[in-house]
Design a protein around this motif. Structure first.
Motif, short mmCIF file in Angstrom:
data_model
loop_
_atom_site.label_atom_id
_atom_site.label_comp_id
_atom_site.label_asym_id
_atom_site.label_seq_id
_atom_site.Cartn_x
_atom_site.Cartn_y
_atom_site.Cartn_z
N MET A 80 0.84 -1.20 0.00
CA MET A 80 0.00 0.00 0.00
C MET A 80 0.88 1.25 0.00
N PRO A 81 0.45 2.29 -0.71
CA PRO A 81 1.26 3.52 -0.74
C PRO A 81 1.23 4.23 0.60
N VAL A 82 2.33 4.91 0.88
CA VAL A 82 2.42 5.72 2.09
C VAL A 82 2.76 7.14 1.67
N PHE A 83 1.84 8.06 1.89
CA PHE A 83 2.04 9.46 1.51
C PHE A 83 1.92 10.34 2.76
N GLU A 84 2.73 11.37 2.80
CA GLU A 84 2.55 12.37 3.84
C GLU A 84 1.35 13.24 3.48
N HIS A 85 0.47 13.46 4.43
CA HIS A 85 -0.74 14.24 4.16
C HIS A 85 -1.21 14.88 5.45
N GLY A 86 -2.10 15.84 5.31
CA GLY A 86 -2.62 16.54 6.47
C GLY A 86 -4.08 16.26 6.75
N VAL A 145 -13.10 14.37 1.63
CA VAL A 145 -13.13 15.80 1.33
C VAL A 145 -13.89 16.08 0.05
N GLY A 146 -14.50 15.08 -0.57
CA GLY A 146 -15.20 15.27 -1.83
C GLY A 146 -16.70 15.41 -1.65
N SER A 147 -17.41 15.24 -2.75
CA SER A 147 -18.87 15.39 -2.74
C SER A 147 -19.52 14.34 -1.85
N GLY A 148 -18.85 13.19 -1.71
CA GLY A 148 -19.41 12.15 -0.86
C GLY A 148 -19.51 12.58 0.59
N GLY A 183 -5.41 8.94 -6.16
CA GLY A 183 -6.32 9.74 -6.95
C GLY A 183 -6.66 11.01 -6.19
N HIS A 184 -6.96 12.09 -6.91
CA HIS A 184 -7.28 13.36 -6.29
C HIS A 184 -6.22 13.80 -5.27
N PHE A 185 -4.96 13.49 -5.61
CA PHE A 185 -3.87 13.81 -4.68
C PHE A 185 -2.57 13.91 -5.47
N GLU A 186 -1.96 15.08 -5.41
CA GLU A 186 -0.70 15.27 -6.12
C GLU A 186 0.42 14.53 -5.39
#
Length: 351
Positions: free
Chosen positions: A1-7, A251-254, A322-325
């Protein structure tokens, strides 16, 4: 699984491995799910779309780009872009959906997946540069709630119809794309639409559909009923597995729907009719799905539920995010574009 730094205050991977994502089922359909959508499709096919093409706006990547407008259900006039080959007749046809950011120009879709192609790039009602309309919110969090009180008024149903009407407009503008499919398989029965095409049969069968995010979810809802489409490609599709989505922050429409449900529990009677995973279980044509393992806007479990439910030939192209740079985003986009081109080259033979 990917590991990304995020807030984000939640895990955009939702703690699920690829194996777990691939095991998610689609929700059960309401008893009248098929009849509901077949009736909506039939109504859309009866619309006289009266497409109108404006002056050429640009030419690039082997394509000429024009403004276009057409009529959809409810008599609403919508806008978008028509894309034609720079030289010679069209050999392929596409309807290209857009995300909840709307569509401001043709840059998100040109070049098309295949050369020598024609396409219509509609802005669905209320969204994008050319389909903002009074009474329909243009912001994603409000648009996704518009008319949600009833399955008959929910804007998502009308947006699906906008795609069907866009296909009708494209086939009228580029008639060489129409193919005689003989007996139809949609189950809507016979009927006559403007231009002489038959409901559930007649002309079509040769179009490809491309949609991302909102456009991916709308495409999953549109494809089961319309035999004018030979195949489709859905990227990070939304609206999959509503019962699960209602439990997942984002954080989307859902997220707007999730919050709405807190004060309006009756919405759980409406959402099953607009579940992209449930609809995918009715799709028989080949579909390439590109879901993401990490996505703060469209929870990956819903995306994979769409892929898992597909009833026909299917291909999986997993994205890290997705939806994430992220650092590998540009390379992922190139690889997906290549996979998309190969998929349609194999599925859409030249006219």
């Amino acid at each position: 699984m990917p590991v990304f730094e995020h807030g984000f205050p939640f895990d955009p991977a939702y703690g699920r491995t690829l194996d777990r994502l691939l095991a998610l089922p689609a929700p059960a359909a309401p008893p009248d799910f098929d009849a509901f959508w077949q009736a909506r499709y039939e109504a859309a096919r009866r619309v006289a779309t009266a497409p109108a093409v404006g002056p050429q706006e640009e030419e690039r990547d082997g394509f000429r780009i024009f403004g276009v407008s057409f009529t959809s259900v409810g008599g609403l006039r919508l806008g978008g872009w028509l894309v034609l080959p720079a030289d010679g007749p069209a050999e392929h046809g596409f309807v290209v959906g857009h995300g909840y950011g709307g569509r401001q120009d043709a840059a998100d879709a040109v070049p098309l997946p295949l050369p020598r192609s024609a396409a219509i790039l509609p802005c669905v009602r209320g969204l994008g540069a050319r389909s903002r309309r009074p009474g329909i919110p243009g912001e994603a969090d409000l648009h996704v709630l518009h008319g949600i009180e009833s399955r008959h008024t929910y804007v998502i149903g009308d947006c699906v119809a906008d795609l069907w009407c866009a296909a009708s407009a494209l086939l009228e503008l580029v008639p060489e794309l129409a193919r005689d499919t003989g007996t139809g398989t949609t189950g809507v029965g016979e009927g006559t639409v403007p231009g002489g095409a038959a409901l559930g049969g007649g002309f079509g069968g040769g179009l490809g559909y491309v949609g991302e995010s909102l456009g991916g979810g709308l495409g999953a809802l549109a494809l089961p009923w319309d035999d004018r489409f030979a195949c489709g490609q859905l990227t990070v599709p939304t609206f999959g597995d509503h019962p699960l989505r209602l439990t997942l922050p984002g954080v989307g429409s859902g997220e707007a729907v999730r919050k709405y449900r807190r004060d309006h529990p009756e919405v759980t009677d409406v959402l099953p009719y607009f579940d992209a995973a449930t609809a995918a279980s009715r799709i028989r044509v080949p579909v390439l799905v590109a879901p993401a393992l990490f996505d703060p806007a469209v929870p990956p479990p819903g995306q994979f539920a769409v892929y898992n439910a597909l009833a026909g030939p299917r291909e999986l192209h997993v994205l890290l995010a997705g939806h994430f740079e992220h650092a590998g985003g540009e390379q992922e986009a190139k690889e997906l574009a290549s996979a998309r081109q190969r998929f349609f080259a194999e599925r859409l033979p030249n006219l």
